[in-house]
Design an enzyme around this catalytic site. Structure first.
Site, PDB file in Angstrom:
ATOM      1  N   GLU A  97       0.337  -7.597  28.699  1.00 52.52           N
ATOM      2  CA  GLU A  97       0.478  -9.056  28.791  1.00 52.52           C
ATOM      3  C   GLU A  97       1.701  -9.494  28.005  1.00 52.52           C
ATOM      4  O   GLU A  97       2.328  -8.692  27.310  1.00 52.52           O
ATOM      5  CB  GLU A  97      -0.787  -9.754  28.273  1.00 52.52           C
ATOM      6  CG  GLU A  97      -1.956  -9.637  29.243  1.00 52.52           C
ATOM      7  CD  GLU A  97      -3.123 -10.516  28.842  1.00 52.52           C
ATOM      8  OE1 GLU A  97      -2.975 -11.742  28.827  1.00 52.52           O
ATOM      9  OE2 GLU A  97      -4.182  -9.954  28.528  1.00 52.52           O
ATOM     10  N   HIS A 116      -0.791 -22.508  28.744  1.00 51.66           N
ATOM     11  CA  HIS A 116      -0.700 -21.268  29.531  1.00 51.66           C
ATOM     12  C   HIS A 116       0.185 -21.561  30.734  1.00 51.66           C
ATOM     13  O   HIS A 116      -0.004 -22.577  31.417  1.00 51.66           O
ATOM     14  CB  HIS A 116      -2.097 -20.827  29.980  1.00 51.66           C
ATOM     15  CG  HIS A 116      -2.136 -19.413  30.472  1.00 51.66           C
ATOM     16  ND1 HIS A 116      -1.542 -19.031  31.657  1.00 51.66           N
ATOM     17  CD2 HIS A 116      -2.667 -18.289  29.937  1.00 51.66           C
ATOM     18  CE1 HIS A 116      -1.726 -17.726  31.825  1.00 51.66           C
ATOM     19  NE2 HIS A 116      -2.409 -17.258  30.789  1.00 51.66           N
ATOM     20  N   ARG A 152       4.479 -17.419  25.731  1.00 50.53           N
ATOM     21  CA  ARG A 152       3.965 -18.438  26.665  1.00 50.53           C
ATOM     22  C   ARG A 152       4.689 -19.777  26.569  1.00 50.53           C
ATOM     23  O   ARG A 152       4.841 -20.474  27.573  1.00 50.53           O
ATOM     24  CB  ARG A 152       2.476 -18.660  26.395  1.00 50.53           C
ATOM     25  CG  ARG A 152       1.672 -17.496  26.867  1.00 50.53           C
ATOM     26  CD  ARG A 152       0.213 -17.672  26.632  1.00 50.53           C
ATOM     27  NE  ARG A 152      -0.453 -16.478  27.141  1.00 50.53           N
ATOM     28  CZ  ARG A 152      -1.715 -16.179  26.929  1.00 50.53           C
ATOM     29  NH1 ARG A 152      -2.482 -16.982  26.227  1.00 50.53           N
ATOM     30  NH2 ARG A 152      -2.225 -15.081  27.432  1.00 50.53           N
ATOM     31  N   HIS A 155      -4.171 -24.609  26.831  1.00 54.90           N
ATOM     32  CA  HIS A 155      -4.946 -23.373  26.835  1.00 54.90           C
ATOM     33  C   HIS A 155      -5.595 -23.081  25.483  1.00 54.90           C
ATOM     34  O   HIS A 155      -6.750 -22.685  25.435  1.00 54.90           O
ATOM     35  CB  HIS A 155      -3.991 -22.236  27.221  1.00 54.90           C
ATOM     36  CG  HIS A 155      -4.636 -20.908  27.399  1.00 54.90           C
ATOM     37  ND1 HIS A 155      -5.657 -20.691  28.299  1.00 54.90           N
ATOM     38  CD2 HIS A 155      -4.402 -19.698  26.807  1.00 54.90           C
ATOM     39  CE1 HIS A 155      -6.027 -19.419  28.255  1.00 54.90           C
ATOM     40  NE2 HIS A 155      -5.290 -18.799  27.340  1.00 54.90           N
ATOM     41  N   ARG A 210      -0.009 -18.182  19.853  1.00 49.68           N
ATOM     42  CA  ARG A 210      -0.882 -17.005  19.866  1.00 49.68           C
ATOM     43  C   ARG A 210      -0.391 -15.935  20.834  1.00 49.68           C
ATOM     44  O   ARG A 210       0.016 -16.230  21.953  1.00 49.68           O
ATOM     45  CB  ARG A 210      -2.305 -17.421  20.245  1.00 49.68           C
ATOM     46  CG  ARG A 210      -3.250 -16.247  20.397  1.00 49.68           C
ATOM     47  CD  ARG A 210      -4.677 -16.677  20.581  1.00 49.68           C
ATOM     48  NE  ARG A 210      -4.931 -17.385  21.811  1.00 49.68           N
ATOM     49  CZ  ARG A 210      -5.006 -16.830  23.017  1.00 49.68           C
ATOM     50  NH1 ARG A 210      -4.786 -15.525  23.174  1.00 49.68           N
ATOM     51  NH2 ARG A 210      -5.274 -17.571  24.067  1.00 49.68           N
TER      52      ARG A 210
HETATM   53  C1  SIN Z   1      -4.824 -14.630  30.255  1.00 52.15           C
HETATM   54  O1  SIN Z   1      -5.595 -13.854  30.807  1.00 52.15           O
HETATM   55  O2  SIN Z   1      -3.688 -14.828  30.637  1.00 52.15           O
HETATM   56  C2  SIN Z   1      -5.331 -15.404  29.086  1.00 52.15           C
HETATM   57  C3  SIN Z   1      -5.643 -14.490  27.994  1.00 52.15           C
HETATM   58  C4  SIN Z   1      -5.366 -15.106  26.659  1.00 52.15           C
HETATM   59  O3  SIN Z   1      -5.152 -16.310  26.557  1.00 52.15           O
HETATM   60  O4  SIN Z   1      -5.276 -14.360  25.694  1.00 52.15           O
END
Ligand code: SIN
Length: 521
Positions: free
Chosen positions: A114, A228, A274, A331, A366
């Protein structure tokens, strides 16, 4: 008014609250109160997963450095070290209690990638149903030994001499209950519902921040709100989250003309932090263009992301075409109720865990998949502290509360509009000042009310939204720089001289006024 007693009172039923109950319910009499049904939490909606350096190629120090980099030089290093080291142990605990993390044919954990992680380290379950798998496993274990009260909302904490002694609640019939407890754990989540476009469950409306503020606890870093980048949009309405793990598997953001949006914007391109990706999408949408997530290069999309596929199907989106329309949505709140390593707040016997807490591990932004981790790590810290806390007092206080008259509240939509327009992805003094004044025009009219007066869940929710909105807007007005999830177009740069490692705190100085005490450390 009914009176109930328990050794531990947990407010909220997400991962952090359930984990505290998991660790304590064989030693203590535990009660969980939740405003909605227990299932309605952000934890249960979490798609991506939970980050931990579980492989030989990885190390907790790498996870530590990635967390600091995403946090934009604002994390507490001590707390972040605790998060990533203790997180490894807690993820092993989840595996041990049976959370069905996804594994390959050889039985090895499958790890996802991620944003802002330099290595694959995200454990997931059911493809994109990680939160669901974890909270279901915890609930199954906890529900046998814990009293779980649904659809009851905490109005206020009961505090005497800076010591929390319980809370009082209302249910949908307007009935009030006083819960007396020597250990109260606030696990009520963040404040995504203050914004019209959010990945959060509808029940998440800043209640924990407002309750703690009214009780006199200290709050910190509230200006840092994470948006997000990829909520699915249909007919102009956000329909739900598309996990960042989709970009981790090769999806890219494109404009209407098919150009890659993130090329040249950040070295990590589509997996940049993000705030960077959200602003890039936001600017394009402001210019009148739709942005898409191009998933054509993601193999086995349906198998890997069943929840997202289902959501697309429900909204009439043809996955074969491979273009999912997206927009950013509120988010996660990096700030919250200040706690120490043991989850203790500034009020004795009051703990805060999960998103409602400010532990300092997220800094100004975060890192993906660190929120479930924070929930379980600090749940353990708090549970250990509660086990060794012999501090038991019973209250003789008859609670009163502060509120507006029922017909004096703005609608939830009005509050969300103000937050989106002035306290959203891009902020300025010109917008924040009137937003703060707008909130104050309501909050200055609150007055002390007797507990015997009628009060509704809807009114308490709106009072909490006004209070949290005011706190976030006020903090955002004060921070005259841009860092992580706080972007000021009138101060577009990070100001290391004025703001490096500076935290804005709020603490109410007396019960019924909104004269905040703001400390800049
Ligand atoms: C996501 O799955 O993109 C969200 C996960 C997160 O906010 O850590």
């Amino acid at each position: 008014m009914k009176v109930r007693q328990s050794d531990v009172l947990i407010i909220g039923s997400g991962i952090a609250g359930l984990m505290v109950a998991e660790l304590l319910s064989s030693h203590k009499n535990v009660t969980i109160i939740t405003k909605s049904k227990w299932k309605h939490s952000n934890s249960r909606l979490a798609q991506g997963g939970i980050a931990a350096a579980v492989t030989k190629e990885d190390h907790w120090l790498d996870h530590f450095f990635d967390t600091l980099a995403a946090g934009d030089e604002h994390n507490s290093e001590e707390m972040t070290r605790l998060l990533v080291k203790e997180g490894l142990e807690m993820v092993k605990h989840l595996i041990q209690i049976g959370v069905p993390f996804d594994r390959n044919e050889s039985g090895e954990l499958i790890l996802a990638q991620e944003g802002a992680h330099r290595i694959r380290r995200i454990l997931h379950a059911g493809g994109d149903a990680t939160g669901h798998a974890i909270v279901s496993t915890l609930f199954e274990r906890v529900s046998k030994h814990t009293t779980i009260i649904e659809e009851e909302m905490v109005v206020d904490l009961i505090v005497e001499n800076e010591c929390c002694q319980g809370a009082w609640t209302i249910n949908s019939a307007g009935e009030k209950t006083f819960y007396s407890s020597p250990s109260v754990v606030l696990a009520a989540g963040g404040a995504g519902g203050l914004y019209p476009v959010t990945s959060n469950d509808a029940s998440v409306t800043g209640d924990g921040f407002a309750i703690a503020y009214r009780a006199g606890a200290k709050l910190a870093d509230l200006e840092f709100v994470q948006f997000h980048p990829t909520m699915l949009v249909c007919n102009g309405q956000a329909q739900g989250l598309i996990s960042e793990a989709v970009r981790g598997e090769g999806a890219v953001l494109v404009t209407e003309s098919g150009e890659r949006l993130m090329i040249g914007v950040h070295e990590q391109e589509d997996l940049a932090p993000r705030d960077v990706v959200s602003r890039a999408i936001f600017h394009k949408i402001q210019e009148g263009e739709q942005v898409y997530l191009d998933i054509k290069d993601v193999s086995n999309f349906h198998e890997r992301f069943p929840t997202i596929s289902e959501m697309c199907k429900k909204n009439g989106i043809d996955l074969q075409k491979g273009l999912l329309p997206v927009m950013p949505g509120a988010h996660f709140n990096m700030g919250g109720v200040s706690t120490d390593q043991k989850g203790r707040t500034t009020l004795s016997n009051l703990y805060a865990v999960g998103e409602v807490a400010h532990t300092g591990v997220h800094g100004a932004n975060r890192l993906a998949s660190n929120s479930l981790l924070e929930g379980i790590v600090f749940a353990k810290q708090a549970a250990n502290a509660i086990l060794t806390n012999g501090n038991s007092r019973s209250s003789s206080t008859v609670p009163s509360f502060a509120a507006l008259k029922s017909n004096h509240y703005p609608s939830k939509k009005e509050i969300q509009k103000v937050m989106e327009k002035y306290v959203g992805i891009i902020r300025t003094k010109q917008g924040l000042q009137p937003a703060v004044q707008w909130f104050e025009s309501y909050l200055k009219r609150i007055s002390a009310r007797s507990i015997y007066e009628e009060v509704s869940i809807d009114d308490v929710t709106k009072l909490n939204m006004l209070t949290s909105g005011w706190l976030i807007a006020s903090a955002a007005l004060r921070r005259t720089e841009s860092r992580g999830g706080h972007y000021r177009s009138d101060y577009p740069l990070k100001d290391q001289l004025r703001w490096h490692q500076q935290t804005i705190y709020f603490q109410k100085d007396n019960q019924f006024s909104h004269n905040e005490l703001v400390n800049v450390r």
